[in-house]
Design a protein around this motif. Structure first.
Motif, PDB file in Angstrom:
ATOM      1  N   UNK A   1       0.831  -1.203   0.000  1.00 31.81           N
ATOM      2  CA  UNK A   1       0.000   0.000   0.000  1.00 31.81           C
ATOM      3  C   UNK A   1       0.868   1.256   0.000  1.00 31.81           C
ATOM      4  N   UNK A   2       0.223   2.409  -0.119  1.00 32.54           N
ATOM      5  CA  UNK A   2       0.912   3.694  -0.108  1.00 32.54           C
ATOM      6  C   UNK A   2       0.326   4.577   0.991  1.00 32.54           C
TER       7      UNK A   2
ATOM      8  N   UNK B   1       6.333  10.281  -2.916  1.00 33.09           N
ATOM      9  CA  UNK B   1       6.304  10.487  -4.357  1.00 33.09           C
ATOM     10  C   UNK B   1       6.746   9.243  -5.114  1.00 33.09           C
ATOM     11  N   UNK B   2       6.428   9.224  -6.387  1.00 29.35           N
ATOM     12  CA  UNK B   2       6.970   8.201  -7.262  1.00 29.35           C
ATOM     13  C   UNK B   2       8.484   8.372  -7.323  1.00 29.35           C
ATOM     14  N   UNK B   3       9.223   7.308  -7.063  1.00 26.92           N
ATOM     15  CA  UNK B   3      10.680   7.385  -7.108  1.00 26.92           C
ATOM     16  C   UNK B   3      11.152   7.463  -8.560  1.00 26.92           C
ATOM     17  N   UNK B   4      12.330   8.027  -8.805  1.00 25.46           N
ATOM     18  CA  UNK B   4      12.837   8.084 -10.181  1.00 25.46           C
ATOM     19  C   UNK B   4      13.148   6.721 -10.761  1.00 25.46           C
ATOM     20  N   UNK B   5      13.328   5.727  -9.885  1.00 22.19           N
ATOM     21  CA  UNK B   5      13.603   4.360 -10.339  1.00 22.19           C
ATOM     22  C   UNK B   5      12.883   3.382  -9.422  1.00 22.19           C
ATOM     23  N   UNK B   6      12.377   2.321 -10.011  1.00 22.12           N
ATOM     24  CA  UNK B   6      11.836   1.216  -9.230  1.00 22.12           C
ATOM     25  C   UNK B   6      12.997   0.308  -8.849  1.00 22.12           C
ATOM     26  N   UNK B   7      13.162   0.080  -7.556  1.00 27.37           N
ATOM     27  CA  UNK B   7      14.256  -0.756  -7.059  1.00 27.37           C
ATOM     28  C   UNK B   7      13.674  -2.007  -6.405  1.00 27.37           C
ATOM     29  N   UNK B   8      13.994  -3.161  -6.974  1.00 27.15           N
ATOM     30  CA  UNK B   8      13.597  -4.438  -6.372  1.00 27.15           C
ATOM     31  C   UNK B   8      14.789  -5.380  -6.476  1.00 27.15           C
TER      32      UNK B   8
ATOM     33  N   UNK C   1      21.639  -3.849   0.752  1.00 23.44           N
ATOM     34  CA  UNK C   1      20.299  -3.944   1.324  1.00 23.44           C
ATOM     35  C   UNK C   1      19.319  -4.530   0.307  1.00 23.44           C
ATOM     36  N   UNK C   2      18.196  -4.997   0.814  1.00 24.58           N
ATOM     37  CA  UNK C   2      17.122  -5.491  -0.037  1.00 24.58           C
ATOM     38  C   UNK C   2      16.147  -4.342  -0.304  1.00 24.58           C
ATOM     39  N   UNK C   3      15.939  -4.030  -1.562  1.00 30.23           N
ATOM     40  CA  UNK C   3      15.021  -2.967  -1.978  1.00 30.23           C
ATOM     41  C   UNK C   3      13.753  -3.609  -2.550  1.00 30.23           C
ATOM     42  N   UNK C   4      12.608  -2.956  -2.262  1.00 36.05           N
ATOM     43  CA  UNK C   4      11.326  -3.522  -2.736  1.00 36.05           C
ATOM     44  C   UNK C   4      10.306  -2.385  -2.841  1.00 36.05           C
ATOM     45  N   UNK C   5      10.594  -1.409  -3.718  1.00 39.61           N
ATOM     46  CA  UNK C   5       9.748  -0.212  -3.715  1.00 39.61           C
ATOM     47  C   UNK C   5       9.807   0.511  -5.061  1.00 39.61           C
ATOM     48  N   UNK C   6       8.807   1.374  -5.270  1.00 37.84           N
ATOM     49  CA  UNK C   6       8.800   2.285  -6.407  1.00 37.84           C
ATOM     50  C   UNK C   6       8.332   3.688  -6.010  1.00 37.84           C
ATOM     51  N   UNK C   7       8.078   3.891  -4.723  1.00 39.06           N
ATOM     52  CA  UNK C   7       7.813   5.227  -4.192  1.00 39.06           C
ATOM     53  C   UNK C   7       8.950   5.603  -3.247  1.00 39.06           C
TER      54      UNK C   7
ATOM     55  N   UNK D   1       9.385  -4.043 -14.822  1.00 36.44           N
ATOM     56  CA  UNK D   1       9.900  -2.677 -14.804  1.00 36.44           C
ATOM     57  C   UNK D   1      10.885  -2.388 -13.697  1.00 36.44           C
ATOM     58  N   UNK D   2      11.696  -3.344 -13.346  1.00 41.32           N
ATOM     59  CA  UNK D   2      12.616  -3.235 -12.219  1.00 41.32           C
ATOM     60  C   UNK D   2      13.956  -2.665 -12.688  1.00 41.32           C
ATOM     61  N   UNK D   3      14.316  -1.506 -12.189  1.00 38.57           N
ATOM     62  CA  UNK D   3      15.547  -0.856 -12.634  1.00 38.57           C
ATOM     63  C   UNK D   3      16.808  -1.459 -12.027  1.00 38.57           C
ATOM     64  N   UNK D   4      16.664  -2.375 -11.096  1.00 43.58           N
ATOM     65  CA  UNK D   4      17.822  -3.144 -10.631  1.00 43.58           C
ATOM     66  C   UNK D   4      18.046  -4.389 -11.485  1.00 43.58           C
ATOM     67  N   UNK D   5      17.082  -4.697 -12.344  1.00 48.89           N
ATOM     68  CA  UNK D   5      17.212  -5.786 -13.324  1.00 48.89           C
ATOM     69  C   UNK D   5      17.565  -7.119 -12.659  1.00 48.89           C
ATOM     70  N   UNK D   6      16.862  -7.407 -11.573  1.00 47.78           N
ATOM     71  CA  UNK D   6      17.024  -8.685 -10.885  1.00 47.78           C
ATOM     72  C   UNK D   6      15.694  -9.423 -10.887  1.00 47.78           C
TER      73      UNK D   6
END
Length: 225
Positions: free
Chosen positions: A56-57, A101-108, A129-135, A191-196
């Motif tokens: 959620x947001x 806000x919407x982050x400039x990159x989605x990090x997962x 760290x483990x990233x799991x977000x786009x805001x 659409x994951x900018x970490x490409x994992x």
């Protein structure tokens, strides 16, 4: 000490925070407001509040999401310690009047974060760290920037000596990473900018430094260091 944990999805539990609490003889109570009719602890029953991540947001027009911020506001007024991870950090920032806000990159996935403040003793200059977000949150002007990453600048903040918010996750143990990846892995694949991929996230070991960092953060928040 009673540590109240707000958990917002079955896949994102408190992980090594529970281990830290057990090591110090503290009691942990886990609330699931998204599932159980918005049930939340009271400020009087809370010695330390942990607000975990979730899909959620803070911008959602949902009653229990708003009620969480009322609880945070009351705890801030009483100078009680608060820790937020991902959505939890965003909720703290929103409570303080700042935007999510919407982050400039989605990090997962797994990616480095870089320490920007020496206020918390024992934190290393860099962590994976483990990233799991786009805001992302705006860093409150009354707070200090605590971490950045290569793709998203606002990765952590520290407010005074009792509030820390992180956009990423240090708390997951191996079982928590597995739970996130097998249940919410499709989120990593889109659409994951970490490409994992979810499979790649699963293959990476949890860095031992992350548990040490959680210990340092909670020692700082509870003045036990």
């Amino acid at each position: 000490m009673r540590i109240n944990v707000l958990q917002h999805t079955p896949s994102e539990g408190p992980g090594s925070i529970v281990d830290w609490a057990a090591d110090h003889g503290h009691q942990v109570y886990i609330y699931h407001p998204y599932q159980f009719n918005g049930i939340l602890p009271t400020v009087d029953d809370t010695d330390l509040l942990v607000i975990l991540g979730g899909p959620m947001s803070p911008n959602d027009d949902v009653e229990w999401v708003k009620n969480e911020r009322q609880l945070i506001k009351q705890l801030l007024a009483q100078h009680k310690p608060i820790f937020g991870a991902c959505y939890g950090a965003q909720q703290i920032a929103k409570t303080l009047g700042y935007q999510v806000l919407k982050a400039p990159h989605k990090e997962v996935g797994w990616a480095p974060v870089y320490l920007q403040s020496n206020k918390v003793p024992g934190l290393p200059k860099q962590l994976t760290a483990l990233h799991w977000h786009e805001e992302m949150f705006e860093v409150p002007t009354e707070a200090q920037l605590l971490f950045t990453s290569d793709l998203v600048h606002n990765q952590g903040f520290i407010l005074g000596d009792n509030v820390i918010g992180l956009q990423f996750h240090l708390e997951p143990k191996t079982i928590n990473v597995r739970t996130m990846a097998i249940n919410d892995g499709q989120y990593a694949n889109e659409g994951n900018d970490l490409h994992q991929t979810a499979a790649e996230i699963l293959q990476a070991p949890v860095p031992v430094e992350n548990k040490m960092a959680i210990d340092a953060i909670f020692d700082f928040l509870t003045k036990t260091n």
